[in-house]
Scaffold this active site. Structure first.
Site, PDB file in Angstrom:
ATOM      1  N   SER A 135      44.368  36.039  37.370  1.00  0.00           N
ATOM      2  CA  SER A 135      42.913  36.095  37.452  1.00  0.00           C
ATOM      3  C   SER A 135      42.760  37.370  38.595  1.00  0.00           C
ATOM      4  O   SER A 135      43.277  37.212  39.958  1.00  0.00           O
ATOM      5  CB  SER A 135      42.061  35.053  38.112  1.00  0.00           C
ATOM      6  N   LYS A 161      43.181  38.514  33.810  1.00  0.00           N
ATOM      7  CA  LYS A 161      41.684  38.064  33.602  1.00  0.00           C
ATOM      8  C   LYS A 161      41.446  38.999  34.488  1.00  0.00           C
ATOM      9  O   LYS A 161      41.926  39.136  35.681  1.00  0.00           O
ATOM     10  CB  LYS A 161      41.487  36.763  33.972  1.00  0.00           C
ATOM     11  N   LYS A 163      37.856  40.173  36.681  1.00  0.00           N
ATOM     12  CA  LYS A 163      36.449  39.938  37.268  1.00  0.00           C
ATOM     13  C   LYS A 163      35.540  41.192  37.268  1.00  0.00           C
ATOM     14  O   LYS A 163      36.069  42.296  37.348  1.00  0.00           O
ATOM     15  CB  LYS A 163      36.479  39.628  38.758  1.00  0.00           C
ATOM     16  N   ASP A 188      35.835  37.800  33.651  1.00  0.00           N
ATOM     17  CA  ASP A 188      35.110  36.647  33.938  1.00  0.00           C
ATOM     18  C   ASP A 188      33.841  37.198  34.798  1.00  0.00           C
ATOM     19  O   ASP A 188      34.039  38.009  35.812  1.00  0.00           O
ATOM     20  CB  ASP A 188      36.132  35.838  34.878  1.00  0.00           C
ATOM     21  N   GLU A 213      34.188  35.195  30.027  1.00  0.00           N
ATOM     22  CA  GLU A 213      33.952  33.902  30.875  1.00  0.00           C
ATOM     23  C   GLU A 213      32.703  33.746  31.549  1.00  0.00           C
ATOM     24  O   GLU A 213      32.400  34.905  32.335  1.00  0.00           O
ATOM     25  CB  GLU A 213      34.972  33.967  31.712  1.00  0.00           C
ATOM     26  N   ASP A 238      32.672  28.055  32.329  1.00  0.00           N
ATOM     27  CA  ASP A 238      33.410  27.578  33.458  1.00  0.00           C
ATOM     28  C   ASP A 238      32.326  26.775  34.157  1.00  0.00           C
ATOM     29  O   ASP A 238      32.141  25.716  34.193  1.00  0.00           O
ATOM     30  CB  ASP A 238      34.079  28.755  34.222  1.00  0.00           C
ATOM     31  N   LYS A 262      38.836  22.768  34.649  1.00  0.00           N
ATOM     32  CA  LYS A 262      39.151  22.583  35.923  1.00  0.00           C
ATOM     33  C   LYS A 262      38.696  21.175  36.086  1.00  0.00           C
ATOM     34  O   LYS A 262      37.614  21.033  36.314  1.00  0.00           O
ATOM     35  CB  LYS A 262      38.221  23.497  36.971  1.00  0.00           C
ATOM     36  N   GLY A 290      41.636  27.958  37.546  1.00  0.00           N
ATOM     37  CA  GLY A 290      42.265  27.775  39.022  1.00  0.00           C
ATOM     38  C   GLY A 290      41.187  28.144  39.924  1.00  0.00           C
ATOM     39  O   GLY A 290      39.994  28.841  39.873  1.00  0.00           O
TER      40      GLY A 290
HETATM   41  O1  OSB Z   1      35.870  31.734  38.159  1.00  0.00           O
HETATM   42  O2  OSB Z   1      37.799  31.124  37.556  1.00  0.00           O
HETATM   43  C1  OSB Z   1      36.910  31.390  38.602  1.00  0.00           C
HETATM   44  C2  OSB Z   1      38.795  31.441  41.874  1.00  0.00           C
HETATM   45  C3  OSB Z   1      37.862  30.803  42.641  1.00  0.00           C
HETATM   46  C4  OSB Z   1      36.661  30.215  42.125  1.00  0.00           C
HETATM   47  C5  OSB Z   1      36.291  30.751  40.720  1.00  0.00           C
HETATM   48  C6  OSB Z   1      37.485  31.384  39.884  1.00  0.00           C
HETATM   49  C7  OSB Z   1      38.443  31.613  40.575  1.00  0.00           C
HETATM   50  C8  OSB Z   1      39.291  32.486  39.882  1.00  0.00           C
HETATM   51  C9  OSB Z   1      40.963  32.469  40.257  1.00  0.00           C
HETATM   52  O3  OSB Z   1      39.222  33.262  38.853  1.00  0.00           O
HETATM   53  C10 OSB Z   1      42.009  31.634  39.424  1.00  0.00           C
HETATM   54  C11 OSB Z   1      43.209  31.537  40.376  1.00  0.00           C
HETATM   55  O4  OSB Z   1      44.038  32.038  40.147  1.00  0.00           O
HETATM   56  O5  OSB Z   1      43.263  30.212  40.739  1.00  0.00           O
HETATM   57 MG    MG Z   2      35.486  31.305  36.035  1.00  0.00          MG
END
Ligand code: OSB
Ligand code: MG
Length: 371
Positions: A135, A161, A163, A188, A213, A238, A262, A290
């Protein structure tokens, strides 16, 4: 198992590089580590509540309060035969899933050790390694983003992924797609859009993305349903999915076609497995999300992602994507591939419980407060 002691550690871990999402940028990752002792065994759990209430209303300090004043008193001194008994014990505490999931994870760790079985076996996972991706946070410019993505692709990550947020969405995704035409790519938004501002996302539908996402508000299944009807690309939820009931309703409503699971967000591994089972039965693809976990939470995510319905790569990257030094002796890395640097998988721990050992010196180094 009789829970004899529970200790808390508020940790602040320096990230190797800042992580920026639509709700902010962080340089360090907070969490609350939970240590539970029972029958001479020690288990650890990770509560992923961060310093600020950006992703969730929970913070490391609200989690500390809920754990100390409600969840620990409900658990301490109790005879708990199986970790599944934890959720009913704390059902009187409304909300606070991240706090609950952290303590539940410690119980799974102790339970697995007592049974001599790994978390993967206890969960029913059938794979020894799981498909993963990375991510990538918002970068200074689309050019910088393409460069950062290129670095991860070179390391062997087969799914990326990125952001997005308003103003940094279609242009960023197009730039990555142009540079990597065959890459498994997804975006995302972390709830940064409304139904009307999400109209700007229409061109994403032509980029062959795996999924989009959480574009809209976390408490808004209905507008996600409306938006999904306007996109060929699957929407994935999510933040909106906090329970099995939410998952069922979102699927029945057509609010999404994919779910990011999660364990933290749904109060623990038991509920996460129930959501997996529902989605598997209804042929809804799921993947393991994650939260920049330490080695403790990462071990849990790997075990969960070994369940058969996790058909998309998880946000479970190698330790070195996040931390210079972790709090577990075990460090996770990508497996080598046959024709490429890596096949974009990580092995699931096999030792009893979570299968990781906490490095007490590292733990001490990152501890802001303990109880
Ligand atoms: O939205 O998936 C998310 C990290 C912290 C809080 C929310 C998110 C994330 C990530 C990182 O996208 C995922 C990872 O590599 O742990
Ligand atoms: Mg997310």
């Amino acid at each position: 198992m009789k829970i004899e002691h529970i200790h808390l550690y508020h940790l602040r871990m320096p990230l190797r590089s800042p992580f920026e999402t639509s709700f902010g940028r962080i340089h360090d990752r907070d969490c609350v580590l939970i240590e539970a002792r029972a029958d001479g065994l020690t288990g650890f759990g990770e509560c992923t509540a961060d310093r600020d209430p950006g992703y969730s209303y929970e913070t490391s300090l609200t989690a500390w309060h809920i754990l100390k004043d409600y969840l620990i008193p409900a658990t301490l001194g109790r005879e708990i035969a199986r970790p599944e008994e934890f959720a009913p014990l704390v059902a009187g505490v409304r909300g606070h899933p991240l706090a609950k999931a952290g303590l539940e994870m410690a119980l799974w760790d102790v339970y697995g050790q007592a049974e001599g079985r790994s978390l993967r076996e206890l969960m029913g996972g059938d794979r020894e390694s799981v498909a993963v991706g990375v991510s990538v946070g918002l970068q200074a410019s689309p050019e910088k983003l393409v460069e950062t993505v290129g670095g991860y692709v070179a390391q062997g990550y087969g799914r990326i992924k990125i952001k997005i947020k308003p103003g940094r969405d279609v242009g960023d995704a197009q730039a990555v797609r142009r540079a990597f035409p065959d890459l498994r790519l997804q975006v995302d938004a972390n709830s940064a859009y409304t139904l009307s501002t999400a109209a700007a996302l229409r061109p994403l539908d032509d980029l062959g993305l795996l999924l989009i996402e959480q574009p809209l508000a976390e408490d808004d299944l209905w507008d996600h349903h409306t938006l999904q009807a306007q996109f060929r690309t699957p929407l994935c939820l999510d933040e909106s999915i906090l329970s099995l009931r939410h998952a069922r309703q979102a699927v029945e409503m057509g609010a999404c076609r994919v779910i990011n699971i999660k364990a933290a967000r749904v109060s623990g591994l038991s509920e996460a497995r129930a959501i997996h089972d529902l989605c598997h039965a209804r042929r809804i693809p799921v993947w393991c999300g994650g939260m920049l976990e330490t080695g403790v939470g990462r071990a849990s995510n790997l075990a969960l992602a070994a369940l058969p319905g996790f058909t998309l790569p998880g946000d479970i990257s190698a330790t070195d994507r996040y931390y210079e030094q972790d709090i577990t002796y075990e460090r996770f890395s990508l497996n080598p591939g046959r024709n490429r640097v890596s096949d974009s998988t990580i092995d699931v721990p096999t030792a009893p419980g979570l299968g990781v050992t906490v490095d007490r010196a590292a733990l001490k180094r990152f501890t802001l407060a303990s109880l």
